[in-house]
Design an enzyme around this catalytic site. Sequence first.
Site, PDB file in Angstrom:
ATOM      1  N   GLU A  21       1.823  20.055 167.404  1.00 22.77           N
ATOM      2  CA  GLU A  21       2.355  19.038 166.295  1.00 22.77           C
ATOM      3  C   GLU A  21       3.682  19.091 165.884  1.00 22.77           C
ATOM      4  O   GLU A  21       4.712  18.246 165.425  1.00 22.77           O
ATOM      5  CB  GLU A  21       1.512  19.569 164.782  1.00 22.77           C
ATOM      6  CG  GLU A  21       0.174  18.754 164.933  1.00 22.77           C
ATOM      7  CD  GLU A  21      -0.601  19.499 163.757  1.00 22.77           C
ATOM      8  OE1 GLU A  21      -0.629  19.207 162.922  1.00 22.77           O
ATOM      9  OE2 GLU A  21      -0.407  21.385 163.875  1.00 22.77           O
ATOM     10  N   TYR A  53      16.168  10.820 139.317  1.00 20.47           N
ATOM     11  CA  TYR A  53      14.624  10.591 140.658  1.00 20.47           C
ATOM     12  C   TYR A  53      15.299  10.248 141.902  1.00 20.47           C
ATOM     13  O   TYR A  53      14.688  10.730 142.997  1.00 20.47           O
ATOM     14  CB  TYR A  53      13.756   9.555 140.291  1.00 20.47           C
ATOM     15  CG  TYR A  53      13.911   8.039 139.652  1.00 20.47           C
ATOM     16  CD1 TYR A  53      14.262   6.699 140.995  1.00 20.47           C
ATOM     17  CD2 TYR A  53      14.083   7.739 138.530  1.00 20.47           C
ATOM     18  CE1 TYR A  53      14.716   5.514 140.460  1.00 20.47           C
ATOM     19  CE2 TYR A  53      14.204   6.540 137.686  1.00 20.47           C
ATOM     20  CZ  TYR A  53      14.708   5.739 139.029  1.00 20.47           C
ATOM     21  OH  TYR A  53      15.289   3.894 139.065  1.00 20.47           O
ATOM     22  N   GLU A  72       1.549  24.720 152.308  1.00 20.49           N
ATOM     23  CA  GLU A  72       2.117  25.519 151.166  1.00 20.49           C
ATOM     24  C   GLU A  72       3.397  25.873 151.545  1.00 20.49           C
ATOM     25  O   GLU A  72       3.769  25.538 149.728  1.00 20.49           O
ATOM     26  CB  GLU A  72       0.744  26.521 151.421  1.00 20.49           C
ATOM     27  CG  GLU A  72      -0.707  25.854 151.309  1.00 20.49           C
ATOM     28  CD  GLU A  72      -1.526  25.958 152.264  1.00 20.49           C
ATOM     29  OE1 GLU A  72      -1.124  24.832 152.670  1.00 20.49           O
ATOM     30  OE2 GLU A  72      -2.106  26.886 152.555  1.00 20.49           O
ATOM     31  N   LYS A  98      -0.595  15.523 154.533  1.00 21.73           N
ATOM     32  CA  LYS A  98      -0.453  15.400 155.845  1.00 21.73           C
ATOM     33  C   LYS A  98      -2.046  14.201 156.501  1.00 21.73           C
ATOM     34  O   LYS A  98      -3.588  14.035 156.621  1.00 21.73           O
ATOM     35  CB  LYS A  98      -1.785  16.235 157.279  1.00 21.73           C
ATOM     36  CG  LYS A  98      -1.066  15.929 158.451  1.00 21.73           C
ATOM     37  CD  LYS A  98      -1.430  16.778 159.963  1.00 21.73           C
ATOM     38  CE  LYS A  98      -0.241  18.177 159.203  1.00 21.73           C
ATOM     39  NZ  LYS A  98      -0.614  19.320 160.956  1.00 21.73           N
TER      40      LYS A  98
END
Length: 119
Positions: A21, A53, A72, A98
């Site tokens: 990954e 934004y 997290e 993901k």
Amino acid sequence: MGIIKLKNIRTFSYHGCLVEESKIGSDYIVNLEIKTDLRKSSETDDLKDTVDYVLLNKIVVEEMAIRSQLLEHVAHRIITKIFKEIASVSRIIVAVSKVNPPIGGDVEAVTIEMEEYRN
């Protein structure tokens, strides 16, 4: 009070516990919701009186570019940076997904969601 939402911020990042990954990367989607006072900006029509934004998106993209093993951890960094840089934000909900995760099954996405309030 009011809420600003940024929906489906797309990034290509290198998060995950697997070595592969960190090399091949993956697609991610981030959804962000912040709570702030929108009363003044609704009257003045001035950007300086609200949460920009563009800045929120920039923070998300910058934090998503920093490799982490866990989603997290990425979400926590996003929350921490927004609270640090934008004093008027009182609550944040961030969801990091993901897309097509390598978990040995037909799964569209894995998502973690965190909600934090300013102390």
